[in-house]
Scaffold this motif. Structure first.
Motif, PDB file in Angstrom:
ATOM      1  N   GLU A  32      53.561  58.544  89.060  1.00  7.82           N
ATOM      2  CA  GLU A  32      52.626  59.497  89.626  1.00  7.82           C
ATOM      3  C   GLU A  32      51.666  58.715  90.519  1.00  7.82           C
ATOM      4  N   VAL A  33      51.294  59.292  91.617  1.00  6.13           N
ATOM      5  CA  VAL A  33      50.324  58.672  92.508  1.00  6.13           C
ATOM      6  C   VAL A  33      49.170  59.645  92.653  1.00  6.13           C
ATOM      7  N   ALA A  34      47.960  59.170  92.476  1.00  2.94           N
ATOM      8  CA  ALA A  34      46.785  60.024  92.605  1.00  2.94           C
ATOM      9  C   ALA A  34      45.765  59.337  93.508  1.00  2.94           C
ATOM     10  N   PRO A  35      45.559  59.860  94.731  1.00  9.01           N
ATOM     11  CA  PRO A  35      44.589  59.250  95.619  1.00  9.01           C
ATOM     12  C   PRO A  35      43.150  59.419  95.121  1.00  9.01           C
ATOM     13  N   VAL A  36      42.835  60.564  94.536  1.00  7.44           N
ATOM     14  CA  VAL A  36      41.511  60.796  93.973  1.00  7.44           C
ATOM     15  C   VAL A  36      41.737  61.270  92.543  1.00  7.44           C
ATOM     16  N   PRO A  37      41.581  60.383  91.569  1.00 11.57           N
ATOM     17  CA  PRO A  37      41.880  60.750  90.194  1.00 11.57           C
ATOM     18  C   PRO A  37      40.985  61.867  89.671  1.00 11.57           C
ATOM     19  N   THR A  38      41.563  62.683  88.822  1.00 10.40           N
ATOM     20  CA  THR A  38      40.783  63.669  88.096  1.00 10.40           C
ATOM     21  C   THR A  38      40.277  62.987  86.848  1.00 10.40           C
ATOM     22  N   ALA A  39      38.987  62.947  86.677  1.00 13.04           N
ATOM     23  CA  ALA A  39      38.399  62.184  85.578  1.00 13.04           C
ATOM     24  C   ALA A  39      38.383  62.992  84.291  1.00 13.04           C
ATOM     25  N   PRO A  40      39.001  62.452  83.241  1.00 11.81           N
ATOM     26  CA  PRO A  40      38.797  63.072  81.934  1.00 11.81           C
ATOM     27  C   PRO A  40      37.385  62.713  81.474  1.00 11.81           C
ATOM     28  N   ALA A  41      36.933  63.405  80.477  1.00 10.47           N
ATOM     29  CA  ALA A  41      35.597  63.097  79.959  1.00 10.47           C
ATOM     30  C   ALA A  41      35.592  61.689  79.373  1.00 10.47           C
ATOM     31  N   ASP A  42      34.536  60.934  79.678  1.00  9.29           N
ATOM     32  CA  ASP A  42      34.376  59.607  79.102  1.00  9.29           C
ATOM     33  C   ASP A  42      33.971  59.793  77.647  1.00  9.29           C
ATOM     34  N   ALA A  43      34.688  59.162  76.754  1.00  8.10           N
ATOM     35  CA  ALA A  43      34.434  59.336  75.322  1.00  8.10           C
ATOM     36  C   ALA A  43      34.076  58.003  74.684  1.00  8.10           C
ATOM     37  N   PRO A  44      33.198  58.022  73.690  1.00 10.43           N
ATOM     38  CA  PRO A  44      32.866  56.781  72.998  1.00 10.43           C
ATOM     39  C   PRO A  44      34.052  56.280  72.177  1.00 10.43           C
ATOM     40  N   PHE A  45      34.092  54.969  71.965  1.00 15.66           N
ATOM     41  CA  PHE A  45      35.111  54.386  71.102  1.00 15.66           C
ATOM     42  C   PHE A  45      34.617  53.055  70.571  1.00 15.66           C
ATOM     43  N   ALA A  46      35.289  52.591  69.524  1.00 17.63           N
ATOM     44  CA  ALA A  46      35.076  51.253  68.982  1.00 17.63           C
ATOM     45  C   ALA A  46      36.446  50.633  68.818  1.00 17.63           C
ATOM     46  N   LEU A  47      36.636  49.453  69.375  1.00 24.97           N
ATOM     47  CA  LEU A  47      37.911  48.735  69.315  1.00 24.97           C
ATOM     48  C   LEU A  47      37.679  47.320  68.825  1.00 24.97           C
ATOM     49  N   SER A  48      38.705  46.783  68.226  1.00 23.73           N
ATOM     50  CA  SER A  48      38.698  45.356  67.916  1.00 23.73           C
ATOM     51  C   SER A  48      40.100  44.839  68.155  1.00 23.73           C
ATOM     52  N   GLY A  49      40.210  43.535  68.285  1.00 28.80           N
ATOM     53  CA  GLY A  49      41.517  42.943  68.506  1.00 28.80           C
ATOM     54  C   GLY A  49      41.396  41.507  68.966  1.00 28.80           C
ATOM     55  N   ARG A  50      42.447  41.067  69.628  1.00 29.97           N
ATOM     56  CA  ARG A  50      42.505  39.710  70.138  1.00 29.97           C
ATOM     57  C   ARG A  50      42.789  39.749  71.629  1.00 29.97           C
ATOM     58  N   LEU A  51      42.284  38.752  72.317  1.00 26.46           N
ATOM     59  CA  LEU A  51      42.577  38.643  73.743  1.00 26.46           C
ATOM     60  C   LEU A  51      42.946  37.212  74.067  1.00 26.46           C
ATOM     61  N   SER A  52      43.758  37.081  75.074  1.00 23.41           N
ATOM     62  CA  SER A  52      44.029  35.762  75.646  1.00 23.41           C
ATOM     63  C   SER A  52      43.975  35.931  77.153  1.00 23.41           C
ATOM     64  N   ALA A  53      43.466  34.924  77.814  1.00 33.68           N
ATOM     65  CA  ALA A  53      43.293  34.992  79.255  1.00 33.68           C
ATOM     66  C   ALA A  53      43.744  33.681  79.867  1.00 33.68           C
ATOM     67  N   ARG A  54      44.333  33.789  81.047  1.00 34.82           N
ATOM     68  CA  ARG A  54      44.786  32.609  81.761  1.00 34.82           C
ATOM     69  C   ARG A  54      44.410  32.763  83.233  1.00 34.82           C
ATOM     70  N   HIS A  55      43.820  31.693  83.759  1.00 29.85           N
ATOM     71  CA  HIS A  55      43.499  31.615  85.182  1.00 29.85           C
ATOM     72  C   HIS A  55      43.898  30.223  85.628  1.00 29.85           C
ATOM     73  N   ALA A  56      44.891  30.145  86.492  1.00 27.38           N
ATOM     74  CA  ALA A  56      45.445  28.859  86.930  1.00 27.38           C
ATOM     75  C   ALA A  56      45.874  28.053  85.711  1.00 27.38           C
ATOM     76  N   GLU A  57      45.322  26.871  85.529  1.00 27.31           N
ATOM     77  CA  GLU A  57      45.693  26.015  84.393  1.00 27.31           C
ATOM     78  C   GLU A  57      44.827  26.258  83.160  1.00 27.31           C
TER      79      GLU A  57
END
Length: 197
Positions: A32-57
């Motif tokens: 699907e392609v949407a040039p101007v997105p229809t915004a759903p309502a912004d809803a509060p949330f709480a998340l937890s988890g793990r992240l890993s990030a890489r930039h160059a080396e």
């Protein structure tokens, strides 16, 4: 001449049959392609988890706990062993970074301060929507959906987000975000689980 016309009719018939059969096939992903997105309502949330990030080396791994409310976010980062790295809070006035040694930094955007802590700029405002499998409402996007109509690949603001799900769950459980020279991976805990207190 009649033989040539018969050959052309057979070829035209074969093309019509092939086109009809290919139209009946269901693709695994629907874009699907949407040039101007229809915004759903912004809803509060709480998340937890793990992240890993890489930039160059350079690479980094961390645990996170994220509390989002419309217009405000709090992001707590810790090492994989649980030692606190940083607390970031932000709203329309800007973002504040608090380090364990008491130092405080302020910026007008999330990217500046996440770069300071993680070594890469994290697009937190867009990510607040992307972790829910939705584009943010501020810019155009492209989304590919799986057979269950969940976001499989989302492209927005130069980022490509690839989603993974637990079983038949509606909420993404894994995200791989790619931007030129940057890769960010998130593994989200199931709702209700939180390794950070």
């Amino acid at each position: 001449m009649a033989a040539l016309q018969d050959a052309m009719r057979r070829r035209a018939l074969a093309l019509v049959v092939a086109a009809t059969l290919s139209a009946c096939a269901t693709p695994a992903l629907v874009e699907e392609v949407a040039p101007v997105p229809t915004a759903p309502a912004d809803a509060p949330f709480a998340l937890s988890g793990r992240l890993s990030a890489r930039h160059a080396e350079n690479g980094v791994a961390a645990n996170f706990r994220w509390v989002h409310a419309p217009g405000a976010d709090e992001l707590m980062l810790s090492t994989p062993l649980g030692q606190g790295l940083a607390r970031l809070t932000g709203d329309a006035r800007g973002v504040v970074l608090e380090l364990p040694d008491g130092r405080i930094a302020r910026a007008g955007d999330w990217e500046s301060l996440t770069r300071e802590v993680l070594g890469i700029p994290v697009p937190v405002r867009g990510l607040a929507w992307w972790v829910r499998g939705a584009p943010h409402p501020a810019s155009a996007h492209r989304v590919e959906r799986d057979a269950s109509r969940r976001a499989a690949v989302l492209r927005q603001d130069g980022w490509e987000i690839v989603y993974g799900y637990r079983d038949d769950g509606e909420r993404p459980s894994r995200l791989v975000l790619a931007y030129p020279g940057i890769e960010l991976r998130l593994a989200l805990d199931p709702p209700g689980d939180s390794p950070l207190r």
